[in-house]
Design a protein around this motif. Structure first.
Motif, mmCIF file in Angstrom:
data_model
loop_
_atom_site.group_PDB
_atom_site.id
_atom_site.type_symbol
_atom_site.label_atom_id
_atom_site.label_comp_id
_atom_site.label_asym_id
_atom_site.label_seq_id
_atom_site.Cartn_x
_atom_site.Cartn_y
_atom_site.Cartn_z
ATOM 1 N N GLU A 197 -20.395 0.482 6.442
ATOM 2 C CA GLU A 197 -19.909 -0.888 6.299
ATOM 3 C C GLU A 197 -19.649 -1.504 7.671
ATOM 4 O OE1 GLU A 197 -17.616 -0.595 2.009
ATOM 5 O OE2 GLU A 197 -16.434 -0.329 3.840
ATOM 6 N N LEU A 198 -19.947 -2.788 7.792
ATOM 7 C CA LEU A 198 -19.627 -3.568 8.984
ATOM 8 C C LEU A 198 -18.483 -4.509 8.630
ATOM 9 C CD1 LEU A 198 -23.189 -4.574 10.293
ATOM 10 C CD2 LEU A 198 -21.883 -2.495 10.775
ATOM 11 N N THR A 199 -17.411 -4.462 9.427
ATOM 12 C CA THR A 199 -16.276 -5.352 9.213
ATOM 13 C C THR A 199 -16.013 -6.150 10.484
ATOM 14 O OG1 THR A 199 -14.457 -3.940 10.006
ATOM 15 C CG2 THR A 199 -15.300 -3.519 7.777
ATOM 16 N N ASP A 200 -15.211 -7.208 10.337
ATOM 17 C CA ASP A 200 -14.769 -7.914 11.535
ATOM 18 C C ASP A 200 -13.511 -7.233 12.063
ATOM 19 O OD1 ASP A 200 -12.684 -8.733 9.904
ATOM 20 O OD2 ASP A 200 -13.355 -10.803 9.745
ATOM 21 N N SER A 201 -12.900 -7.805 13.090
ATOM 22 C CA SER A 201 -11.742 -7.170 13.722
ATOM 23 C C SER A 201 -10.534 -7.119 12.800
ATOM 24 C CB SER A 201 -11.381 -7.911 15.008
ATOM 25 O OG SER A 201 -11.080 -9.279 14.728
ATOM 26 N N GLU A 231 -13.565 10.661 2.553
ATOM 27 C CA GLU A 231 -13.415 10.670 4.006
ATOM 28 C C GLU A 231 -14.012 9.418 4.640
ATOM 29 O OE1 GLU A 231 -14.597 13.556 7.826
ATOM 30 O OE2 GLU A 231 -15.073 14.158 5.758
ATOM 31 N N VAL A 232 -13.275 8.865 5.601
ATOM 32 C CA VAL A 232 -13.689 7.645 6.301
ATOM 33 C C VAL A 232 -13.693 7.918 7.801
ATOM 34 C CG1 VAL A 232 -13.095 5.239 6.809
ATOM 35 C CG2 VAL A 232 -12.791 6.141 4.491
ATOM 36 N N TYR A 233 -14.735 7.419 8.461
ATOM 37 C CA TYR A 233 -14.833 7.534 9.928
ATOM 38 C C TYR A 233 -15.058 6.143 10.508
ATOM 39 C CZ TYR A 233 -16.868 8.450 14.538
ATOM 40 O OH TYR A 233 -17.143 8.442 15.890
ATOM 41 N N TYR A 234 -14.315 5.817 11.566
ATOM 42 C CA TYR A 234 -14.521 4.560 12.298
ATOM 43 C C TYR A 234 -15.146 4.860 13.654
ATOM 44 C CZ TYR A 234 -11.848 1.476 9.214
ATOM 45 O OH TYR A 234 -11.417 0.721 8.149
ATOM 46 N N TYR A 235 -16.243 4.174 13.939
ATOM 47 C CA TYR A 235 -16.789 4.262 15.286
ATOM 48 C C TYR A 235 -15.795 3.602 16.233
ATOM 49 C CZ TYR A 235 -20.088 4.042 19.168
ATOM 50 O OH TYR A 235 -20.697 4.202 20.403
ATOM 51 N N GLU A 290 -8.187 1.748 5.862
ATOM 52 C CA GLU A 290 -8.096 0.704 6.874
ATOM 53 C C GLU A 290 -7.824 1.300 8.252
ATOM 54 O OE1 GLU A 290 -8.905 -2.209 6.073
ATOM 55 O OE2 GLU A 290 -8.833 -2.016 3.894
ATOM 56 N N ARG A 291 -8.226 0.541 9.265
ATOM 57 C CA ARG A 291 -8.005 1.007 10.630
ATOM 58 C C ARG A 291 -6.543 0.869 11.037
ATOM 59 N NH1 ARG A 291 -12.424 -0.158 15.355
ATOM 60 N NH2 ARG A 291 -12.012 1.754 16.531
ATOM 61 N N LYS A 292 -5.890 -0.168 10.536
ATOM 62 C CA LYS A 292 -4.486 -0.405 10.857
ATOM 63 C C LYS A 292 -3.604 0.320 9.860
ATOM 64 C CE LYS A 292 -1.101 -4.107 11.594
ATOM 65 N NZ LYS A 292 -0.858 -5.570 11.555
ATOM 66 N N THR A 293 -2.565 0.966 10.366
ATOM 67 C CA THR A 293 -1.648 1.725 9.517
ATOM 68 C C THR A 293 -0.366 0.938 9.296
ATOM 69 O OG1 THR A 293 -2.539 3.813 10.359
ATOM 70 C CG2 THR A 293 -0.393 3.910 9.276
ATOM 71 N N ASP A 294 0.174 1.018 8.092
ATOM 72 C CA ASP A 294 1.441 0.348 7.784
ATOM 73 C C ASP A 294 2.567 0.896 8.658
ATOM 74 O OD1 ASP A 294 0.734 -1.371 5.506
ATOM 75 O OD2 ASP A 294 0.321 0.499 4.469
ATOM 76 N N ASN A 295 3.550 0.043 8.927
ATOM 77 C CA ASN A 295 4.768 0.526 9.549
ATOM 78 C C ASN A 295 5.832 0.768 8.478
ATOM 79 O OD1 ASN A 295 5.485 -2.078 8.884
ATOM 80 N ND2 ASN A 295 5.572 -2.827 10.984
ATOM 81 N N PHE A 296 6.967 1.280 8.889
ATOM 82 C CA PHE A 296 8.070 1.607 7.986
ATOM 83 C C PHE A 296 7.594 2.462 6.807
ATOM 84 C CE2 PHE A 296 9.525 -2.246 10.174
ATOM 85 C CZ PHE A 296 10.753 -1.799 10.641
ATOM 86 N N VAL A 297 6.984 3.579 7.150
ATOM 87 C CA VAL A 297 6.513 4.546 6.152
ATOM 88 C C VAL A 297 7.491 5.713 6.107
ATOM 89 C CG1 VAL A 297 4.674 6.154 5.514
ATOM 90 C CG2 VAL A 297 4.106 3.899 6.469
ATOM 91 N N SER A 298 7.925 6.088 4.911
ATOM 92 C CA SER A 298 8.843 7.205 4.739
ATOM 93 C C SER A 298 8.058 8.509 4.657
ATOM 94 C CB SER A 298 9.686 7.028 3.476
ATOM 95 O OG SER A 298 10.533 5.900 3.588
ATOM 96 N N VAL A 299 8.492 9.501 5.449
ATOM 97 C CA VAL A 299 7.900 10.839 5.411
ATOM 98 C C VAL A 299 8.931 11.763 4.770
ATOM 99 C CG1 VAL A 299 6.926 12.726 6.745
ATOM 100 C CG2 VAL A 299 6.541 10.347 7.462
ATOM 101 N N MET A 300 8.510 12.497 3.749
ATOM 102 C CA MET A 300 9.459 13.217 2.904
ATOM 103 C C MET A 300 9.088 14.682 2.727
ATOM 104 S SD MET A 300 9.755 10.322 -0.083
ATOM 105 C CE MET A 300 10.421 8.686 0.230
ATOM 106 N N LEU A 301 10.106 15.494 2.591
ATOM 107 C CA LEU A 301 9.946 16.908 2.257
ATOM 108 C C LEU A 301 10.694 17.186 0.960
ATOM 109 C CD1 LEU A 301 10.420 18.711 5.698
ATOM 110 C CD2 LEU A 301 8.313 18.612 4.356
#
Length: 533
Positions: free
Chosen positions: A452-456, A509-513, A152-163
């Motif tokens: 693929e063509l998507t809406d906003s 792999e995904v690419y967005y114009y 997806e183009r939009k990324t989730d918030n409140f994501v935990s980054v871990m080591l």
């Protein structure tokens, strides 16, 4: 006389002034407070060493309040029991009570995010961090990480980054079982997450949308992203992790005998590929699995008699589930037929027949499709057992009216019930009501490619697939502003495939114009997209 006049005037003045003195209200005027609260002292001091207590006192220059502390506060290394922060009401002093055993020679970081705010205006103390060490020194290394969604183009918030520290006890399955060595969180706005106060060493770097907030990965409900190779610190690379929801393992969440001739099955994962067996003792009973549209549930249809004791076995790989039940007395499900769409039929859409019960057979010779002049239209039908839908496929002409009809007996359901007469009127618009879009790809890395063509909002509107051509045509599409998503379909299954953490395999792999593409009525649009570096 003069004195009496003066007295009366003075009395009138006092009476007019007294109500205004008694009237209560807010002070108006002056600039709005826009300053965040500031820490003026603490015990112990911020960045102290050799800390061995369990109480931290934080004093601020004004009254503060706590907001969304459970979301905003990130403690690294994570603690098995969350610290208690009090009071919950406005105060100039916050007390942090540590309820876990502190590790020796370890630097701890309490990142309060935006949870500490001034009491009047809610101005947050941005990313306030309190740091201490249980050893003689503060660890000072850091690592930067960017997060994006793999699809997806939009990324989730409140994501935990871990080591996770790579030592003699490390295995990749540790992400399911134990908390990481270090953790940070993107909160609701961070574009780059900083893991700070780290020790040098070798680590596995992952990001998790940690819905249950236990600092462990639950593959049935959560997204994960990872760096394939181990990360060595110190390191000034800013890594990018791509979040994906893994393909779920099949899990049966519920089973219930809802009607005489069907069982409702709730599930997670891919039930369509499971092995199903319905038995009455040693006798195998014919059945049909039908997915319920828009739900994580399906129905198992069968024919049986009231009082029969049946057993349903479901199995996929090593997972299996058994459900026993006795057939109830219930009214037979009558056959209802839905058909559509009526009215306008877009050129890229399909005419569908949707029966209420699974179909056993059909006779297309009893079906008819005619134009407005009553001339016959050639068509074919395709039935999807799992979806329980039948597509009526034909070449559509512009500004044409169509009438589809099915005589009694054209459709026969699971219980040998037949349809009544069906009729549907539909029509097509003019070619000028639609637009055409051609996309030319340059410097494609490999094939096949899915465009693929998507809406906003990310809803899929159209797609095209090619295993060698760099040109993709979308003819007769409704006017809209489209987002173009390009997928390198490496496993050649015609759809995007997520990654697999245990196999250290990244998602396709995904690419967005980057720019939206507008297609208007009676319009031919063409766009070249360079996929090169």
């Amino acid at each position: 006389m003069f004195k009496n006049v003066v007295f009366i005037l003075l009395l009138i003045t006092l009476l007019g002034w007294m109500p205004s003195c008694a009237r209560r209200g807010n002070v108006t005027g002056g600039p709005k407070d826009s300053l965040a609260p500031q820490l003026i002292s603490s015990f112990p001091k911020n960045f102290s060493t050799q800390f061995s207590g369990n109480i931290i006192k934080l004093q601020f220059d004004e009254y503060v309040k706590l907001k969304d502390l459970d979301k905003q506060l990130v403690v690294s290394p994570p603690m098995n029991t969350a610290p208690e922060v009090t009071p919950q009401n406005p105060s100039k002093i916050l007390t942090v009570k540590i309820k876990d055993t502190l590790q020796p020679n370890t630097t701890y970081s309490f990142n309060f995010g935006q949870s500490i705010q001034d009491n009047n205006e809610g101005n947050p103390y941005q990313q306030f961090r309190f740091v201490f060490s249980t050893g003689p020194a503060i660890d000072t290394l850091r690592l930067g990480v960017k997060i994006k969604d793999a699809l997806e183009r939009k990324t989730d918030n409140f994501v935990s980054v871990m080591l996770y520290e790579v030592d003699a006890n490390y295995t990749d399955s540790i992400v399911f079982k134990k908390a990481p060595k270090y953790v940070a969180n993107s909160l609701d706005s961070a574009k780059v997450v900083r893991l700070e106060n780290l020790k040098s060493g070798t680590y596995r770097l992952v990001a998790i949308k940690d819905l249950n907030k236990n600092n462990r990965f639950d593959p049935q409900t959560e997204k994960i992203g990872f760096q394939r190779d181990f990360v060595r610190i110190p390191n000034d690379t800013v890594y990018q992790l791509e979040l994906f929801s893994p393909q779920r393992d099949l899990r049966i969440t519920s089973t219930s005998h809802t009607k005489k001739s069907r069982v409702l099955v709730g599930f997670q994962g891919a039930i369509a590929k499971a092995s199903l067996k319905l038995q009455k003792g040693n006798e195998v009973i014919p059945h049909r699995l039908v997915k319920l549209a828009g739900k994580d549930s399906a129905e198992v249809w069968f024919n049986a008699t009231k009082g029969d004791s049946l057993t349903l076995h479901l199995q996929k790989d090593a997972y299996q589930k058994t459900f026993g039940f006795k057939v109830k007395e219930a009214k037979k499900d009558s056959l209802q037929i839905g058909i559509g769409p009526g009215g306008n039929l877009p050129f890229r859409d399909t005419l569908f027949i949707k029966p209420s019960n699974p179909l056993k057979k059909w006779d297309s010779s009893l079906m008819r499709l005619v134009r407005k002049d009553s001339s016959e239209v050639k068509f074919t039908v395709q039935y999807n057992e799992y979806r329980n839908t039948m597509a009526v496929l034909f070449d559509k002409e512009p500004q044409e009216k169509y009438k589809f009809s099915a005589l009694p007996g054209a459709l026969t359901d699971w219980f040998e019930q037949k349809n009544d007469t069906l009729q549907l009127n539909t029509n097509t618009g003019d070619y000028a009501d639609y637009g055409n879009l051609k996309l030319n790809l340059k410097n494609a890395k490999r094939f096949p490619i899915l465009v693929e063509l998507t809406d906003s909002q990310g809803k899929l509107l159209a797609s095209s697939y090619s295993d060698k051509s760099s040109s993709f045509s979308f003819d007769l599409i409704p006017p809209n502003t489209f987002t173009v998503r390009i997928i390198y379909d490496d496993d050649k299954d015609g759809k995007w495939t997520p990654g697999n953490f245990m196999e250290l395999k990244q998602s396709e792999e995904v690419y967005y114009y980057p720019e939206p593409i507008e297609v208007r009525m009676n319009w031919d649009a063409e766009q070249t997209i360079d996929l090169g570096p």
